[in-house]
Design a protein around this motif. Structure first.
Motif, PDB file in Angstrom:
ATOM      1  N   ILE A 148       4.526   4.948  -0.958  1.00 40.68           N
ATOM      2  CA  ILE A 148       4.817   5.598   0.480  1.00 40.68           C
ATOM      3  C   ILE A 148       3.603   5.900   1.149  1.00 40.68           C
ATOM      4  N   THR A 149       2.674   6.387   0.406  1.00 37.42           N
ATOM      5  CA  THR A 149       1.324   6.826   1.325  1.00 37.42           C
ATOM      6  C   THR A 149       0.654   5.723   1.568  1.00 37.42           C
ATOM      7  N   ALA A 150       0.594   4.667   0.989  1.00 38.07           N
ATOM      8  CA  ALA A 150      -0.353   3.523   1.401  1.00 38.07           C
ATOM      9  C   ALA A 150       0.584   2.794   2.476  1.00 38.07           C
ATOM     10  N   THR A 151       1.796   3.012   2.567  1.00 42.31           N
ATOM     11  CA  THR A 151       2.688   2.359   3.657  1.00 42.31           C
ATOM     12  C   THR A 151       2.293   3.006   4.881  1.00 42.31           C
ATOM     13  N   ILE A 183      -0.918   2.608   9.012  1.00 45.91           N
ATOM     14  CA  ILE A 183      -1.187   2.932  10.502  1.00 45.91           C
ATOM     15  C   ILE A 183      -2.170   4.218  10.605  1.00 45.91           C
ATOM     16  N   GLY A 184      -2.090   5.191   9.650  1.00 45.43           N
ATOM     17  CA  GLY A 184      -2.844   6.390   9.423  1.00 45.43           C
ATOM     18  C   GLY A 184      -4.081   6.425   9.023  1.00 45.43           C
ATOM     19  N   ASP A 185      -4.825   4.983   8.646  1.00 48.96           N
ATOM     20  CA  ASP A 185      -6.020   5.106   7.873  1.00 48.96           C
ATOM     21  C   ASP A 185      -7.177   5.839   8.556  1.00 48.96           C
ATOM     22  N   ILE A 233      12.080   0.916   5.354  1.00 48.04           N
ATOM     23  CA  ILE A 233      13.175  -0.066   5.329  1.00 48.04           C
ATOM     24  C   ILE A 233      12.718  -1.299   6.499  1.00 48.04           C
ATOM     25  N   GLY A 234      12.543  -0.713   7.794  1.00 47.59           N
ATOM     26  CA  GLY A 234      12.367  -1.343   8.901  1.00 47.59           C
ATOM     27  C   GLY A 234      11.180  -2.364   8.713  1.00 47.59           C
ATOM     28  N   LEU A 235      10.159  -1.696   8.025  1.00 49.95           N
ATOM     29  CA  LEU A 235       8.959  -2.608   7.867  1.00 49.95           C
ATOM     30  C   LEU A 235       9.264  -3.948   6.799  1.00 49.95           C
ATOM     31  N   LYS A 236       9.989  -3.457   5.855  1.00 47.76           N
ATOM     32  CA  LYS A 236      10.198  -4.300   4.839  1.00 47.76           C
ATOM     33  C   LYS A 236      11.369  -5.542   5.703  1.00 47.76           C
ATOM     34  N   GLU A 237      12.325  -5.075   6.062  1.00 48.47           N
ATOM     35  CA  GLU A 237      13.430  -5.944   6.698  1.00 48.47           C
ATOM     36  C   GLU A 237      12.733  -6.756   7.839  1.00 48.47           C
TER      37      GLU A 237
END
Length: 192
Positions: A86-89, A93-95, A169-173
């Motif tokens: 989850i943190t990597a996901t 955007i937050g790198d 879920i939105g990213l995966k979909e």
């Protein structure tokens, strides 16, 4: 009412300052609650990066806080597959705010997969690699159809994660819809 429900109300009302203050209290009362940290990390990064209506002063106000909560949570939970994934996901955007690069994020994804190798949620990199090898690979197509299905076990794992879960879920979909669309276009093109 539990804290996740209260946070949802604050997010729905777009009361960002109140939501962040609320989550600080939740974490102070529950310093070992991994979900609280992940929700806070997403709340801060989403506000800093994705919210088009945010006040520009939020960057100066909340960027240091985003880094602080990331560092604290990483120190506590970096051996947990769910946290890493989850943190990597979020880190994609937050790198910038967490002072990470893509190699750091890739390491988190890979470590999550190693720690929980039987969990399909953490196999994103495998399926990304598979797509680059063969956009019509049957295993890739089956994976995407499973994610997009109504009773997807992947979606089920994120049901209790509020707006963070919806984001993932939105990213995966979205990714799977693209995979299936491109596979069908390739298939149509090959038949011609």
């Amino acid at each position: 009412m539990n804290w996740k429900e209260e946070l949802k109300k604050l997010e729905d009302a777009r009361e960002w300052d109140e939501a962040i203050a609320f989550m600080q209290k939740v974490i102070d009362k529950n310093p070992d609650n991994m979900d609280a940290y992940m929700f806070m990390n997403y709340l801060l990064i989403n506000l800093l990066v994705e919210d088009p209506d945010r006040d520009i002063s939020y960057v100066a106000k909340y960027a240091p806080l985003a880094k602080w909560y990331f560092d604290e949570s990483y120190a506590k939970f970096s051996e947990n597959a769910e946290y890493l994934y989850i943190t990597a996901t979020i880190g994609v955007i937050g790198d910038f705010f967490w002072k990470l690069d893509l190699k750091d994020i890739d390491k988190m994804f890979r470590k999550a997969n190693i720690l929980a190798s039987n969990n399909l949620v953490y196999k994103d990199l495998y399926y990304y690699d598979l797509r680059s090898q063969n956009a019509q690979h049957p295993e890739l197509i089956a994976y995407c159809k499973m994610i997009l299905s109504e009773n997807s076990p992947i979606k089920e794992q994120f049901q209790d994660k509020g707006s963070l879960g919806k984001y993932i879920i939105g990213l995966k979909e979205g990714w799977c819809e693209g995979v299936l669309y491109n596979a069908s276009k390739l298939s149509t093109h090959q038949r011609k």
